[in-house]
Design a protein around this motif. Structure first.
Motif, short mmCIF file in Angstrom:
data_model
loop_
_atom_site.label_atom_id
_atom_site.label_comp_id
_atom_site.label_asym_id
_atom_site.label_seq_id
_atom_site.Cartn_x
_atom_site.Cartn_y
_atom_site.Cartn_z
N VAL A 1 2.20 3.53 11.69
CA VAL A 1 2.60 2.00 11.22
C VAL A 1 1.30 1.27 11.22
O VAL A 1 0.83 1.11 12.39
N TYR A 2 0.75 0.75 10.07
CA TYR A 2 -0.38 -0.12 10.09
C TYR A 2 -0.01 -1.69 9.91
O TYR A 2 1.07 -1.85 8.90
N PHE A 3 -0.40 -2.61 10.77
CA PHE A 3 0.11 -3.75 10.62
C PHE A 3 -1.27 -4.70 10.57
O PHE A 3 -2.30 -4.38 11.07
N CYS A 4 -1.14 -5.73 9.54
CA CYS A 4 -2.11 -6.75 9.78
C CYS A 4 -1.61 -7.92 10.66
O CYS A 4 -0.43 -8.15 10.92
N ALA A 5 -2.48 -8.67 11.22
CA ALA A 5 -2.43 -9.72 12.17
C ALA A 5 -3.30 -10.87 12.18
O ALA A 5 -4.67 -10.43 12.11
N TRP B 1 2.17 -11.46 12.50
CA TRP B 1 1.75 -10.07 11.97
C TRP B 1 2.49 -9.79 10.47
O TRP B 1 3.57 -10.57 10.18
N GLY B 2 2.09 -8.92 9.76
CA GLY B 2 2.67 -8.40 8.64
C GLY B 2 3.86 -7.53 8.90
O GLY B 2 4.11 -7.29 10.09
N GLN B 3 4.53 -7.31 8.05
CA GLN B 3 6.04 -6.27 8.41
C GLN B 3 5.77 -4.86 8.64
O GLN B 3 6.52 -4.17 9.26
N GLY B 4 4.42 -4.44 8.62
CA GLY B 4 3.98 -3.08 8.94
C GLY B 4 4.26 -1.98 7.82
O GLY B 4 5.18 -2.32 6.90
N THR B 5 3.32 -1.28 7.59
CA THR B 5 3.36 -0.17 6.38
C THR B 5 3.19 1.04 6.93
O THR B 5 2.25 1.54 7.61
N LEU B 6 4.20 1.98 7.16
CA LEU B 6 4.23 3.43 7.59
C LEU B 6 3.34 4.18 6.41
O LEU B 6 3.88 4.31 5.27
N VAL B 7 2.41 4.85 7.16
CA VAL B 7 1.43 5.49 6.25
C VAL B 7 1.65 6.92 6.89
O VAL B 7 1.36 7.18 8.06
N THR B 8 1.89 7.98 6.21
CA THR B 8 1.94 9.37 6.67
C THR B 8 0.66 10.19 5.87
O THR B 8 0.68 10.08 4.71
N VAL B 9 0.21 10.75 6.80
CA VAL B 9 -0.96 11.73 6.01
C VAL B 9 -0.58 13.15 5.99
O VAL B 9 -0.27 13.69 7.13
N SER B 10 -0.30 13.50 4.77
CA SER B 10 0.29 14.88 4.64
C SER B 10 -0.15 15.37 3.30
O SER B 10 -0.16 14.63 2.30
N SER B 11 -0.12 16.53 3.15
CA SER B 11 -0.37 17.46 2.03
C SER B 11 0.92 17.70 0.99
O SER B 11 1.07 18.13 -0.06
N GLY C 1 0.58 -1.22 0.08
CA GLY C 1 -0.18 0.02 -0.06
C GLY C 1 0.69 1.15 -0.15
O GLY C 1 2.10 1.14 0.26
N PRO C 2 0.25 2.34 -0.63
CA PRO C 2 0.90 3.81 -0.37
C PRO C 2 1.70 4.13 0.73
O PRO C 2 0.74 3.82 1.72
N GLY C 3 2.65 4.81 0.87
CA GLY C 3 2.90 5.29 2.20
C GLY C 3 2.87 6.55 2.64
O GLY C 3 3.10 7.10 3.69
N LEU C 4 2.06 7.45 1.69
CA LEU C 4 1.83 8.91 1.70
C LEU C 4 0.13 9.04 1.13
O LEU C 4 -0.16 8.64 0.06
N VAL C 5 -0.54 9.63 2.14
CA VAL C 5 -1.92 9.69 1.69
C VAL C 5 -2.27 11.37 2.05
O VAL C 5 -1.63 11.77 3.14
N LYS C 6 -2.94 12.05 1.11
CA LYS C 6 -3.40 13.45 1.37
C LYS C 6 -4.45 13.52 2.67
O LYS C 6 -5.35 12.66 2.45
N PRO C 7 -4.50 14.40 3.20
CA PRO C 7 -5.52 14.74 4.14
C PRO C 7 -6.82 14.67 3.41
O PRO C 7 -7.09 15.46 2.36
#
Lengths: 109, 124
Positions: free
Chosen positions: B96-100, B114-124, B8-14
């Motif tokens: 950091v989002y994990f599936c488990a 657990w999954g390896q984790g996905t760092l998701v940053t919410v920023s414009s 999944g993407p690591g950067l998402v806009k507000p």
């Protein structure tokens, strides 16, 4: 805020014994699970069902529980045990059915 | 051995929607003895359970009450995976989002893989 309370940090001399505790009302009903997390990695179960160890976890890790307090004991701590430790438990009510403690950072001196 | 591989993407806009997928190997998303969960971790909130999906003759989904209006977790049996969508994100959703996988028995359940984790940053 966590419904499970842990001390933020604990230190232990190499080869000595350390106990990490977790307090919460849910622990009188449900077993605590203990997770070890190293930087940049996912948590790993070290104790489940109060005192059971998954395959591959060294027997220096042990768990116990009394009343609303669960404990993780490391007997003969090794350098590789330096990590964050989290307790987790089911809860009967609230916003979410699974909660975790705030974590204890273990430093091995 | 069960393995969970996240993408999944690591950067998402507000105000946009966060999406992360968890591909399962060594087990089935349709297993009737485990549940498939999403957990996130941030310095401010610690480890936080978000929701789960599981199959017991039919599909079920449970969500953290505080996120119920924004969260969707869906299984995909054709790809043996499950996904997380979180809408209307704000910087507070940065984590950091994990599936488990949750397994165990009554009064002694635990997240064993657990999954390896996905760092998701919410920023414009």
């Amino acid at each position: 805020s966590s419904e499970l309370t842990q001390d933020p940090a604990v230190s232990v001399a190499l080869g000595q014994t350390v106990r990490i505790t977790c307090q919460g009302d849910s622990l009188t009903t449900y077993s605590a699970t203990w997770y070890q997390q190293k930087p940049g990695q996912a948590p790993v179960v070290v104790i489940f069902g109060k005192k059971s160890r998954p395959a591959g976890i060294p027997d220096r890790f042990s768990g116990s529980s009394l009343g609303n307090t669960a404990s993780l004991t490391i007997t003969g701590a090794q350098a590789e045990d330096e990590a964050d430790y989290y307790c987790g438990s089911r809860v009967s009510s609230g916003n979410r059915p699974w909660v975790f403690g705030g974590g204890t950072k273990l430093t091995v001196l | 051995q069960v393995q969970l591989q996240q993408s999944g993407p690591g950067l998402v806009k507000p105000s946009q929607t966060l999406s992360v997928t968890c591909a399962i190997s060594g087990d089935s998303v349709s297993s009737n003895s485990v549940t498939w969960n999403w957990i996130r971790q941030s310095p401010s909130r610690g480890l936080e359970w978000l929701g789960r999906t599981y199959y017991r003759s039919k599909w079920y989904r449970d969500y953290a009450l505080s996120l119920e209006s924004r969260i969707t977790i869906n299984p995909d049996t054709s790809k043996n995976q499950f996904s997380l969508q979180l809408s209307s994100v704000t910087p507070e959703d940065t984590a950091v989002y994990f599936c488990a996988r949750l397994t165990g028995e009554v009064a002694a359940y635990y997240f064993d893989f657990w999954g390896q984790g996905t760092l998701v940053t919410v920023s414009s």
